[in-house]
Scaffold this motif. Structure first.
Motif, PDB file in Angstrom:
ATOM      1  N   LEU A 212       0.850  -1.177   0.000  1.00 13.52           N
ATOM      2  CA  LEU A 212       0.000   0.000   0.000  1.00 13.52           C
ATOM      3  C   LEU A 212       0.883   1.222   0.000  1.00 13.52           C
ATOM      4  CD1 LEU A 212      -1.153   1.006   3.482  1.00 13.52           C
ATOM      5  CD2 LEU A 212      -0.242  -1.292   3.213  1.00 13.52           C
ATOM      6  N   GLY A 213       0.320   2.371  -0.343  1.00  4.92           N
ATOM      7  CA  GLY A 213       1.121   3.571  -0.486  1.00  4.92           C
ATOM      8  C   GLY A 213       1.578   4.156   0.832  1.00  4.92           C
ATOM      9  N   ILE A 214       0.614   4.523   1.705  1.00  2.00           N
ATOM     10  CA  ILE A 214       0.954   5.226   2.943  1.00  2.00           C
ATOM     11  C   ILE A 214       0.221   4.580   4.109  1.00  2.00           C
ATOM     12  CG2 ILE A 214       0.846   7.435   4.172  1.00  2.00           C
ATOM     13  CD1 ILE A 214       0.841   8.832   1.459  1.00  2.00           C
ATOM     14  N   ALA A 215       0.949   4.324   5.207  1.00  2.00           N
ATOM     15  CA  ALA A 215       0.348   3.901   6.461  1.00  2.00           C
ATOM     16  C   ALA A 215       0.741   4.926   7.515  1.00  2.00           C
ATOM     17  CB  ALA A 215       0.822   2.517   6.858  1.00  2.00           C
ATOM     18  N   ALA A 216      -0.280   5.475   8.230  1.00  2.00           N
ATOM     19  CA  ALA A 216       0.025   6.527   9.197  1.00  2.00           C
ATOM     20  C   ALA A 216      -1.129   6.669  10.167  1.00  2.00           C
ATOM     21  CB  ALA A 216       0.271   7.852   8.473  1.00  2.00           C
ATOM     22  N   ASP A 217      -0.889   7.445  11.227  1.00  2.00           N
ATOM     23  CA  ASP A 217      -1.980   7.785  12.130  1.00  2.00           C
ATOM     24  C   ASP A 217      -2.903   8.805  11.463  1.00  2.00           C
ATOM     25  OD1 ASP A 217      -1.309   6.116  14.175  1.00  2.00           O
ATOM     26  OD2 ASP A 217      -0.162   7.608  15.297  1.00  2.00           O
ATOM     27  N   ASN A 218      -2.312   9.856  10.895  1.00  2.00           N
ATOM     28  CA  ASN A 218      -3.089  10.912  10.243  1.00  2.00           C
ATOM     29  C   ASN A 218      -2.415  11.306   8.937  1.00  2.00           C
ATOM     30  OD1 ASN A 218      -5.152  11.707  12.452  1.00  2.00           O
ATOM     31  ND2 ASN A 218      -3.179  11.757  13.540  1.00  2.00           N
ATOM     32  N   LEU A 219      -3.259  11.648   7.954  1.00  2.00           N
ATOM     33  CA  LEU A 219      -2.752  12.062   6.648  1.00  2.00           C
ATOM     34  C   LEU A 219      -3.579  13.249   6.170  1.00  2.00           C
ATOM     35  CD1 LEU A 219      -1.087  11.721   4.018  1.00  2.00           C
ATOM     36  CD2 LEU A 219      -2.846  10.084   3.270  1.00  2.00           C
ATOM     37  N   THR A 220      -2.895  14.277   5.669  1.00  3.48           N
ATOM     38  CA  THR A 220      -3.561  15.441   5.090  1.00  3.48           C
ATOM     39  C   THR A 220      -2.975  15.713   3.716  1.00  3.48           C
ATOM     40  OG1 THR A 220      -3.971  16.463   7.245  1.00  3.48           O
ATOM     41  CG2 THR A 220      -4.075  17.900   5.329  1.00  3.48           C
ATOM     42  N   ILE A 221      -3.843  15.892   2.731  1.00  2.00           N
ATOM     43  CA  ILE A 221      -3.413  16.313   1.393  1.00  2.00           C
ATOM     44  C   ILE A 221      -3.945  17.721   1.173  1.00  2.00           C
ATOM     45  CG2 ILE A 221      -3.565  15.904  -1.084  1.00  2.00           C
ATOM     46  CD1 ILE A 221      -3.915  12.954  -0.513  1.00  2.00           C
ATOM     47  N   GLU A 222      -3.035  18.667   1.022  1.00  2.00           N
ATOM     48  CA  GLU A 222      -3.430  20.049   0.796  1.00  2.00           C
ATOM     49  C   GLU A 222      -3.439  20.398  -0.680  1.00  2.00           C
ATOM     50  OE1 GLU A 222      -1.012  22.660   3.084  1.00  2.00           O
ATOM     51  OE2 GLU A 222      -1.718  21.908   5.032  1.00  2.00           O
ATOM     52  N   SER A 223      -2.491  19.846  -1.432  1.00  2.00           N
ATOM     53  CA  SER A 223      -2.414  20.141  -2.859  1.00  2.00           C
ATOM     54  C   SER A 223      -1.524  19.105  -3.521  1.00  2.00           C
ATOM     55  CB  SER A 223      -1.866  21.558  -3.093  1.00  2.00           C
ATOM     56  OG  SER A 223      -0.594  21.711  -2.480  1.00  2.00           O
ATOM     57  N   GLY A 224      -1.439  19.178  -4.843  1.00  2.00           N
ATOM     58  CA  GLY A 224      -0.616  18.228  -5.591  1.00  2.00           C
ATOM     59  C   GLY A 224      -1.450  17.189  -6.298  1.00  2.00           C
ATOM     60  N   ASN A 225      -0.797  16.491  -7.216  1.00  2.00           N
ATOM     61  CA  ASN A 225      -1.433  15.412  -7.971  1.00  2.00           C
ATOM     62  C   ASN A 225      -0.821  14.095  -7.530  1.00  2.00           C
ATOM     63  OD1 ASN A 225      -3.019  17.163  -9.727  1.00  2.00           O
ATOM     64  ND2 ASN A 225      -1.048  17.742 -10.628  1.00  2.00           N
ATOM     65  N   ILE A 226      -1.679  13.193  -7.035  1.00  2.00           N
ATOM     66  CA  ILE A 226      -1.202  11.923  -6.487  1.00  2.00           C
ATOM     67  C   ILE A 226      -1.896  10.785  -7.214  1.00  2.00           C
ATOM     68  CG2 ILE A 226      -0.968  10.531  -4.413  1.00  2.00           C
ATOM     69  CD1 ILE A 226      -1.105  13.133  -2.799  1.00  2.00           C
ATOM     70  N   PHE A 227      -1.100   9.813  -7.652  1.00  2.00           N
ATOM     71  CA  PHE A 227      -1.609   8.667  -8.389  1.00  2.00           C
ATOM     72  C   PHE A 227      -1.141   7.384  -7.709  1.00  2.00           C
ATOM     73  CE2 PHE A 227      -0.505  12.176 -11.151  1.00  2.00           C
ATOM     74  CZ  PHE A 227      -1.695  12.438 -11.821  1.00  2.00           C
ATOM     75  N   SER A 228      -2.001   6.375  -7.735  1.00  2.00           N
ATOM     76  CA  SER A 228      -1.617   5.100  -7.128  1.00  2.00           C
ATOM     77  C   SER A 228      -2.353   3.962  -7.822  1.00  2.00           C
ATOM     78  CB  SER A 228      -1.970   5.095  -5.625  1.00  2.00           C
ATOM     79  OG  SER A 228      -1.618   3.854  -5.043  1.00  2.00           O
ATOM     80  N   ASP A 229      -1.600   2.916  -8.200  1.00  2.00           N
ATOM     81  CA  ASP A 229      -2.265   1.729  -8.739  1.00  2.00           C
ATOM     82  C   ASP A 229      -2.150   0.555  -7.771  1.00  2.00           C
ATOM     83  OD1 ASP A 229       0.374   1.078  -9.096  1.00  2.00           O
ATOM     84  OD2 ASP A 229       0.276   0.825 -11.272  1.00  2.00           O
ATOM     85  N   ILE A 230      -1.932   0.873  -6.493  1.00  2.00           N
ATOM     86  CA  ILE A 230      -2.078  -0.078  -5.396  1.00  2.00           C
ATOM     87  C   ILE A 230      -2.985   0.592  -4.364  1.00  2.00           C
ATOM     88  CG2 ILE A 230       0.161  -1.198  -5.731  1.00  2.00           C
ATOM     89  CD1 ILE A 230       1.230   0.573  -3.438  1.00  2.00           C
ATOM     90  N   GLN A 231      -3.373  -0.156  -3.333  1.00  2.00           N
ATOM     91  CA  GLN A 231      -4.133   0.479  -2.250  1.00  2.00           C
ATOM     92  C   GLN A 231      -3.379   1.712  -1.803  1.00  2.00           C
ATOM     93  OE1 GLN A 231      -5.402  -1.976   1.113  1.00  2.00           O
ATOM     94  NE2 GLN A 231      -4.865  -0.293   2.498  1.00  2.00           N
ATOM     95  N   PHE A 232      -4.052   2.846  -1.738  1.00  2.00           N
ATOM     96  CA  PHE A 232      -3.332   4.096  -1.484  1.00  2.00           C
ATOM     97  C   PHE A 232      -2.897   4.231  -0.039  1.00  2.00           C
ATOM     98  CE2 PHE A 232      -3.589   8.632  -0.185  1.00  2.00           C
ATOM     99  CZ  PHE A 232      -2.398   9.038  -0.782  1.00  2.00           C
TER     100      PHE A 232
END
Length: 633
Positions: free
Chosen positions: A208-228
């Motif tokens: 998977l892409g990211i494992a965390a307690d908290n995640l914030t996306i403010e801007s940017g282009n993010i692509f994933s072809d696995i569990q994000f």
């Protein structure tokens, strides 16, 4: 990172086992194939449809913890020396396009500030309890079980195109980036990050892409072809564009760990989310207050709680259901025209929202649809006169199609073969009415007839005369025998130049009121103007024409033309032009055409007139008086 259980399978078994339309859906029997992860064997044929995901979790305690539990084969310890040794073993390589590719994992937990923007495209700015990781056209391709690990509050700033190639793993659920709290922001308008599976093999349930307690996306282009991602508490997307495409059977786009943390939630307030997943789009509680959502998945959202309060685009295409609500409720408030939950295949009962066990607890809160535009459209249609248009059928059909009392999502509907849960049909009602109004074609203009007179034309006929109407190709005539009675059709005159008509077969002395309207012809269709004002008339015997009035000694001889239909005549005289008329006689035969008036005095003037009459139902109906004739005695 806190210890937490993982749900591996059974999600879709739980969904598919719900009774729909009175029948329990049966999934194909599982094969005898055994799946092996970290020496844990799962005999999948034991878990066919109908088992809750918790059954599997409870039996097999899959965990993700910290330290060696999470990374059992970490290549180095938390020291700068180990970090450098690992880099020596895994030096950068040059990619096919000449780019530098980092092959060593990047452990930032004890890492001091480091600048390798020029050599590898990354820079770490260490601060107390976290730091900032700048990526500028950085490319990771490590065979390790992670690419980036950090602790505390970390901001990832993206410049250019950044890529993480996902390796094949022998471990279950290994993230590419892991840590406590991450915030992702674009440093410029080109900033992007891609998690890319270029192994050519399935990585379902592995990476998977990211494992965390908290995640914030403010801007940017993010692509994933696995569990994000897999997030313990909050995943907030305030902007940017997140696009996830996973087509493996067990893959999920976004996972919130609400099994262990009941307050975990995905919150979208801006930007856009696009998910194409074979399994579920989002697993966990979700709240949408802004931003655009497009999800195509087996199940759009599997969650404890779902709230939408946004007029932005929100579309879910689910193969099984749109929202599978396990607990916590569904609250659909303010939504826009592009709100839609649908099941395009419509195979399993077509329920856009499906509760656990077929029972909503609590009941969904669904805002009633706003019919303001619909009511305005209906009022606009009703203000029109259908007779002013060539065809008003489309407008009437659109108005008739309106269904009131629907919520934002309305009752379960099947529209064009789709099971649909959306606000759009309510707005479509108004659009359809306005479209039908805009398409109306007015009838060609034709003038109103001026009916000038209705005059007797003998004992059984009347003659109508009118002025030619503008743009007339013909006329239709009607009459009524009494006020308030239905009109009767007389005839149609297919010549716009004709301005008179004789209506025969009338009853002598009976009053008739006539109406005329013009029509014009366009493409073979008649379009009518307004009716004329009514004018009345009746049939009476024609006026008698006296042909002879001759004086003789002591008498006067009279002669006249026979009047058709006359039953007889009455004759009158006077001795001066302004004198009083005196009755002479009544002749009881209509065929008589002469009479001699005797006993008159010499030296006086005599003026004679007469009129014909016809007996109808025992009563005499008289025609007009003849023009008088003078006789000198």
């Amino acid at each position: 990172m806190k210890k937490r259980k993982r749900i591996l399978a059974g999600i879709f078994g739980a969904v598919l086992s719900i009774q729909m339309s009175g029948a329990v859906l049966a999934a194909p029997e599982a094969s005898e194939e055994e799946w092996r992860y970290d020496e844990v064997e799962i005999d999948m044929h034991q878990y066919d449809v109908g088992h809750d995901a918790g059954d599997l979790v409870d039996q097999y305690d899959f965990t993700i913890g910290d330290g060696s539990e999470f990374f059992p084969d970490l290549p180095f310890e938390d020291s700068e020396q180990d970090f450098e040794e690992n880099e020596e073993k895994n030096p950068p390589i040059i990619g096919e396009n000449g780019e530098v590719i980092r092959t060593a994992a990047l452990d930032l937990r004890e890492k001091e500030s480091t600048d390798r923007l020029d050599s590898e495209g990354w820079k770490w700015e260490d601060v107390e309890n976290g730091g900032t990781l700048i990526l500028n056209n950085c490319h990771f391709r490590t065979e390790e079980n992670f690419n980036i690990v950090a602790e505390g509050d970390v901001t990832i700033v993206l410049y250019g195109t950044n890529t993480i190639d996902v390796p094949i793993s022998s471990y279950f659920f290994r993230p590419m980036i892991t840590g406590d709290n991450f915030t992702i922001v674009a440093g410029d308008e080109t900033g992007s990050l891609e998690f890319r599976n270029n192994t050519g093999k399935s990585l379902a349930l592995e990476r998977l892409g990211i494992a965390a307690d908290n995640l914030t996306i403010e801007s940017g282009n993010i692509f994933s072809d696995i569990q994000f991602c897999d997030i313990n508490y909050f995943f907030r997307q305030e902007g940017g564009n997140l696009s996830i495409s996973v087509d493996e059977e067990q893959e999920i786009g976004i996972v919130l760990n609400y099994s262990n943390h009941t307050d975990s939630k995905y919150v979208l307030s801006g930007g856009s989310l696009e998910i194409d997943a074979y399994g579920a789009g989002i697993y966990g509680a979700a709240e949408v207050t802004g931003g655009e959502v497009d999800i195509q998945a087996g199940v759009g959202i599997i969650g404890a709680e779902f709230v939408i309060d946004s007029a932005d685009r929100f579309v879910i295409d689910g193969r099984i259901t749109g929202i599978y609500n396990t607990a916590g409720g569904v609250d659909i408030r303010n939504v826009g025209e592009e709100f839609c939950l649908r099941i395009p295949d419509c195979k399993y009962g077509c329920y856009p929202i499906l509760p656990m066990g077929n029972v909503f607890e609590p009941e969904p809160k669904i805002q009633e649809a706003d019919y303001t535009r619909v009511n305005e459209a209906v009022a606009a249609a009703e203000s029109l006169n259908p007779k002013d248009y060539k065809s008003f059928a489309a407008v009437e059909k659109a108005v008739k199609a309106v269904k009131y009392g629907q919520g934002v999502v309305g009752d379960r509907q099947v529209i064009d073969g789709y099971a649909v849960l959306q606000k759009r049909p309510v707005d479509d009602y108004a659009d359809a009415i306005y479209a039908a109004i805009d398409a109306l074609e007015p009838v060609p203009e034709v003038g109103k007839v001026n009916l000038k007179k209705v005059q007797t034309w003998g004992y059984n006929a009347v003659k109508l005369t009118w002025d030619r109407a503008e743009n007339a190709d013909g006329y239709r005539l009607y009459y009524a025998e009494k006020a308030g009675e239905p009109w009767k059709y007389v005839t149609q005159i297919a010549n716009g130049e004709t301005v008179s008509y004789i209506h025969t077969g009338r009853t002598t002395g009976k009053n008739y009121t006539y109406y005329v309207r013009a029509y014009t012809v366009e493409d073979g269709v008649k379009y009518f103007g307004s009716y004329s004002d009514g004018k009345s008339g009746k049939a009476v015997p024609k006026q008698v024409k006296i042909t002879k009035a001759k004086a003789q000694k002591g008498k006067a001889a009279l002669a006249w033309n026979k009047v058709n239909g006359a039953s007889g005549y009455r004759i009158y005289y006077k001795n001066s032009e302004n004198g009083k008329w005196h009755y002479v006689t009544q002749i009881g035969k209509g065929s008589t055409t002469s009479y001699t008036h005797k006993g008159i005095q010499d030296g006086k003037d005599y003026y004679y007139t007469m009129r014909a009459y016809r007996v109808v139902n025992g009563k005499k109906v008289f025609g007009a008086y003849a023009e008088w004739k003078q006789v000198d005695i």
